[in-house]
Design a protein around this motif. Structure first.
Motif, PDB file in Angstrom:
ATOM      1  N   ASP A   1       5.866  58.505   0.363  1.00 45.55           N
ATOM      2  CA  ASP A   1       5.740  59.638  -0.564  1.00 45.55           C
ATOM      3  C   ASP A   1       6.527  59.408  -1.851  1.00 45.55           C
ATOM      4  OD1 ASP A   1       4.639  62.083  -1.288  1.00 45.55           O
ATOM      5  OD2 ASP A   1       6.365  63.222  -0.560  1.00 45.55           O
ATOM      6  N   ILE A   2       6.433  58.205  -2.386  1.00 43.56           N
ATOM      7  CA  ILE A   2       7.052  57.878  -3.672  1.00 43.56           C
ATOM      8  C   ILE A   2       5.989  58.030  -4.761  1.00 43.56           C
ATOM      9  CG2 ILE A   2       8.141  56.064  -5.052  1.00 43.56           C
ATOM     10  CD1 ILE A   2       9.224  54.901  -2.445  1.00 43.56           C
TER      11      ILE A   2
ATOM     12  N   ALA B   1      13.449  50.201  -1.261  1.00 44.81           N
ATOM     13  CA  ALA B   1      14.065  50.562   0.017  1.00 44.81           C
ATOM     14  C   ALA B   1      15.559  50.823  -0.155  1.00 44.81           C
ATOM     15  CB  ALA B   1      13.835  49.458   1.040  1.00 44.81           C
ATOM     16  N   LYS B   2      16.208  49.999  -0.971  1.00 45.57           N
ATOM     17  CA  LYS B   2      17.634  50.193  -1.223  1.00 45.57           C
ATOM     18  C   LYS B   2      17.871  51.425  -2.090  1.00 45.57           C
ATOM     19  CE  LYS B   2      18.960  45.316  -0.799  1.00 45.57           C
ATOM     20  NZ  LYS B   2      19.513  44.127  -1.521  1.00 45.57           N
ATOM     21  N   LYS B   3      17.054  51.578  -3.120  1.00 46.56           N
ATOM     22  CA  LYS B   3      17.269  52.676  -4.076  1.00 46.56           C
ATOM     23  C   LYS B   3      17.064  54.038  -3.422  1.00 46.56           C
ATOM     24  CE  LYS B   3      16.156  54.228  -8.733  1.00 46.56           C
ATOM     25  NZ  LYS B   3      17.579  54.176  -9.121  1.00 46.56           N
ATOM     26  N   PHE B   4      16.037  54.140  -2.588  1.00 49.22           N
ATOM     27  CA  PHE B   4      15.697  55.430  -1.991  1.00 49.22           C
ATOM     28  C   PHE B   4      16.086  55.525  -0.517  1.00 49.22           C
ATOM     29  CE2 PHE B   4      12.454  55.073  -5.465  1.00 49.22           C
ATOM     30  CZ  PHE B   4      12.938  56.113  -6.235  1.00 49.22           C
ATOM     31  N   ASP B   5      16.810  54.522  -0.042  1.00 52.34           N
ATOM     32  CA  ASP B   5      17.271  54.509   1.350  1.00 52.34           C
ATOM     33  C   ASP B   5      16.096  54.672   2.316  1.00 52.34           C
ATOM     34  OD1 ASP B   5      19.113  54.298   3.416  1.00 52.34           O
ATOM     35  OD2 ASP B   5      19.523  56.445   3.464  1.00 52.34           O
TER      36      ASP B   5
END
Length: 236
Positions: A24-25, A62-66
């Motif tokens: 859901d990005i 993945a890192k930015k939005f965990d």
């Protein structure tokens, strides 16, 4: 740009776009500059920063939005997932590229892609594709190693990849049997789109999938229904 029967004629943009949808990005497609500084597609821009390559973009997000790219997977299963991704992206990809551009010399491309050279009539485009891209991909495949094998050897490798993926999926809804897709399901979906929507039906790999590996077809349909409700609106 979009393709005629699926959202993109390359597996990697579909992989990335499907994963964005899965998590859901929100995103906006830009078809004016399809190639990155690495001369590859796809690439993303986020907060003014460019990240090229579908996998690098996914890992950045993945890192930015965990994000949990492998929900429910054990560390060992995550390693297996990575190995499956390499089989698809580093082996089956070259089988697909060799078949599309070298064996077939790109002659089916205008039937499935959006026009690659818009000012040109289809006949001129076919000639240019067959004479330009076929030789270019042939050299790339030779440098990578796949193109050093005979057509029969390459075909056997591709058919084995497809069979192995089907055997691993088995009767599960998704590759690791979880309630939701994981990263590898997005990868597999992107590649199945190539065979099921961007390749002639009499192609040997397509026939293998629809005849012997129907679970891959059902997996693709499941992913499409879950994450691409606007599929028809995303066609050329």
């Amino acid at each position: 740009p979009r393709a005629r029967f699926c959202p993109n004629p390359s597996p990697y943009p579909i992989k990335l776009e499907t994963l964005l949808r899965l998590h859901d990005i929100k995103y906006v497609n830009d078809f004016d500059e399809p190639m990155s500084a690495k001369n590859k597609s796809p690439w993303i821009t986020i907060n003014g920063e460019n990240i090229a390559d579908s996998q690098l973009a996914i890992e950045y997000l993945a890192k930015k939005f965990d994000l949990d790219l492998h929900p429910g997977l054990t560390p060992q299963e995550t390693i297996v997932s990575r190995g499956l991704r390499f089989m698809i992206e580093q082996d089956l990809y070259w089988v697909l590229a060799y078949d599309r551009w070298v064996v077939s010399k790109g002659r089916h491309v205008p039937d499935y892609f959006a026009p690659m050279f818009k000012p040109l009539p289809k006949g001129a485009e076919r000639w240019l594709i067959s004479n330009l891209f076929s030789g270019m991909v042939g050299k790339q495949a030779y440098a990578q190693g796949m193109g050093r094998h005979s057509d029969e050897e390459i075909q056997a490798m591709g058919l084995q990849d497809i069979q192995d993926l089907s055997d691993f999926l088995g009767s599960k809804d998704y590759m690791f049997g979880k309630d939701v897709p994981t990263e590898i399901d997005c990868v597999l979906f992107g590649f199945m789109c190539m065979f099921l929507h961007c390749t002639p039906k009499d192609n040997v790999y397509v026939q293998k999938i629809v005849r012997d590996c129907r679970n891959l077809v059902w997996h693709s349909q499941r992913m499409k229904e879950k994450l691409w409700p606007d599929w028809n609106e995303c066609l050329f």
